[in-house]
Design a protein around this motif. Sequence first.
Motif, short mmCIF file in Angstrom:
data_model
loop_
_atom_site.label_atom_id
_atom_site.label_comp_id
_atom_site.label_asym_id
_atom_site.label_seq_id
_atom_site.Cartn_x
_atom_site.Cartn_y
_atom_site.Cartn_z
N THR A 121 7.22 2.49 1.89
CA THR A 121 7.04 1.69 3.58
C THR A 121 5.10 2.66 4.88
O THR A 121 5.36 4.00 4.86
CB THR A 121 7.94 1.90 3.90
N GLY A 122 4.98 1.81 5.36
CA GLY A 122 3.87 2.30 6.12
C GLY A 122 2.66 1.68 6.30
O GLY A 122 2.68 0.38 5.69
N ASP A 123 1.51 2.42 7.36
CA ASP A 123 0.42 1.56 7.19
C ASP A 123 0.03 1.72 5.49
O ASP A 123 0.08 2.29 4.00
CB ASP A 123 -0.53 2.13 8.25
N GLU A 124 -1.43 0.80 5.56
CA GLU A 124 -2.14 -0.30 4.01
C GLU A 124 -2.14 2.25 4.03
O GLU A 124 -1.87 1.42 2.85
CB GLU A 124 -2.69 -0.55 4.30
N GLU A 178 0.60 6.85 -1.27
CA GLU A 178 2.28 7.04 -1.83
C GLU A 178 2.28 6.18 -2.68
O GLU A 178 2.69 7.24 -4.49
CB GLU A 178 3.07 6.96 -1.01
N LEU A 179 0.94 5.22 -3.13
CA LEU A 179 1.14 4.55 -4.77
C LEU A 179 1.23 4.92 -5.67
O LEU A 179 0.71 5.35 -6.90
CB LEU A 179 1.05 2.99 -4.60
N THR A 180 -0.80 6.15 -5.44
CA THR A 180 -0.81 7.09 -5.98
C THR A 180 -0.91 7.78 -6.17
O THR A 180 -0.66 8.43 -7.66
CB THR A 180 -2.74 7.33 -5.79
N GLN A 181 0.27 8.42 -5.82
CA GLN A 181 0.81 9.78 -6.16
C GLN A 181 2.02 9.24 -6.97
O GLN A 181 2.32 10.00 -8.13
CB GLN A 181 1.63 10.58 -4.59
#
Length: 188
Positions: free
Chosen positions: A93-96, A102-105
Amino acid sequence: MKKRNDPNGERIAAIAIDSSELHICVSTQQEDATWSCETRVIPWRLEATSLNTERGQLELTEAVRRIVVEMKLTGAAAWVSLPGSYCVTRVATGDEEHVRDELTQMHDRSELYLSLGHGPKALATSIHAFDARHRHASLWVVNQRTLDALVAAFSKSGLRLERVESSAVSLARLVGRMRGEDSPPALI
């Protein structure tokens, strides 16, 4: 009126798969548009050491066939819920930009979830915007062999596998239907 086993969605089989049992809830829409519910719990794993073995796939298929016959579910829709032992859920959750990083990691680490079994993993991602700047993303990871075993077991059994999701998502969907979404998250 639709027939009882009409594949157009009058009956839905919700099936939670745990390490050795199937928890089944079959919802049937009645003529007056209300829904009835029939539940059962049956064992699926008898001798297999894992779902991701030939014996495990055979035992799951036999159990699904059994419920199709006993509950007259041929052609019905099936929604499957997987617990954490089969499906890992991660959230950002956070800015775009933060959410994208985070999704990439999380995606890059997905092959490291050895508790799901060795081999390739299947991933699903969902991103929702809170507002113009903030996002909430979820990532689900399941072993590809587990997913393949589910697809095979359900197709051989005469059920239409429409949805496979994390039990966390299934519970959130249930709470939402029960109008409990107004309650704040709580551990106790």
